[in-house]
Design a protein around this motif. Structure first.
Motif, short mmCIF file in Angstrom:
data_model
loop_
_atom_site.label_atom_id
_atom_site.label_comp_id
_atom_site.label_asym_id
_atom_site.label_seq_id
_atom_site.Cartn_x
_atom_site.Cartn_y
_atom_site.Cartn_z
N THR A 32 56.50 16.61 65.73
CA THR A 32 57.09 17.20 64.46
C THR A 32 58.55 16.89 64.32
O THR A 32 59.03 16.62 63.13
CB THR A 32 56.56 18.62 64.57
N GLY A 43 62.30 20.35 60.52
CA GLY A 43 60.77 20.60 61.07
C GLY A 43 59.85 21.56 60.48
O GLY A 43 58.76 21.24 60.35
N LEU A 46 57.25 20.99 57.50
CA LEU A 46 56.20 20.06 58.00
C LEU A 46 54.89 21.23 58.11
O LEU A 46 53.91 20.92 57.43
CB LEU A 46 56.07 19.44 58.90
N TYR A 47 55.19 22.41 58.43
CA TYR A 47 54.19 23.27 58.47
C TYR A 47 53.73 23.86 57.41
O TYR A 47 52.76 24.74 57.22
CB TYR A 47 54.72 24.25 59.46
N LYS A 53 50.77 19.45 64.84
CA LYS A 53 50.96 18.26 64.91
C LYS A 53 49.58 17.57 64.90
O LYS A 53 49.38 16.41 64.48
CB LYS A 53 51.78 17.83 66.01
#
Length: 217
Positions: A32, A43, A46-47, A53
């Motif tokens: 990630t 980072g 992305l979540y 991941k």
């Protein structure tokens, strides 16, 4: 309102970047942190689109499977021709993304495209007259064969130095140093030979199922 300097983050953009990273550097390169850097974002952002991941990897793998043509299962093609055409399309998709093949070889899991492919193959074989148990085995057999063929290159495994293949040690490998130069042709030819042999063998079994009296002793 001024436009953002970078495209807004989306699932598709994340998956495209993840697959490109895997294609270029392999599965081990995907993290990630690295993916976020490639996308120019933090980072944690992305979540907002993927919980883990592993979910990103699943989506990238499924994107590869969506490239496989499944139209032959249901358009009236004979089951033998359908397997030939599907096997070729399947291998083409995998050889375009060889680094993700080990992950795909594990199986479809819960990935939608992978499950649709399994459903299409199984359904196509059953509709052609194969018993369900045999249809399941055919799907598994084809996956073993296609993914195995895409995991590496036979021809590419030989070095181009003729001196390596001393005839005193390897009397039948006098031309082995030329194999890597013709890697694509040799590997494609080997796949085609194996695919046709596999389907010819299945055809014998299919005839035996239709007429048990023809089964080999």
């Amino acid at each position: 309102m001024a436009r953002p300097r970078k495209p807004l983050l989306s699932r598709d953009r994340i998956v495209t970047a993840a697959l490109a990273l895997i294609d270029e550097e392999g599965l081990a390169a995907l993290s990630t942190r690295r993916l976020a850097a490639e996308l120019g974002v933090s980072g944690p952002s992305l979540y907002n689109h993927f919980a883990t991941k592993e979910a990103i990897l699943d989506a990238a793998a499924d994107t590869v499977v969506t490239q496989v043509d499944l139209s032959m299962f249901g358009d009236g093609r004979d089951w033998r021709q359908a397997l030939l055409d599907w096997g070729r399309s399947y291998r083409a998709a995998l050889t375009d993304h060889p680094h993700i093949v080990p992950f795909l070889a594990i199986g479809p899991g819960l990935r939608p495209a992978g499950l649709r492919m399994a459903d299409a193959v199984f359904g196509g074989m059953v509709e052609a007259g194969w018993p369900p148990a045999h249809a399941t085995r055919i799907g598994a057999l084809m996956r073993y064969f296609v993914t195995g063929s895409a995991l590496g290159s036979f021809a590419g495994g030989f070095v181009g130095d003729a001196d390596v293949y001393d005839p005193a040690d390897y009397p039948h490998l006098g031309q082995a140093h030329l194999l890597a130069k013709h890697q694509r042709q040799i590997d494609s030819g080997a796949f085609e030979t194996g695919l046709r042999a596999l389907i010819d063998g299945l055809a014998v079994q299919f005839e035996a199922l239709a007429d048990p009296g023809t089964a080999p002793a």
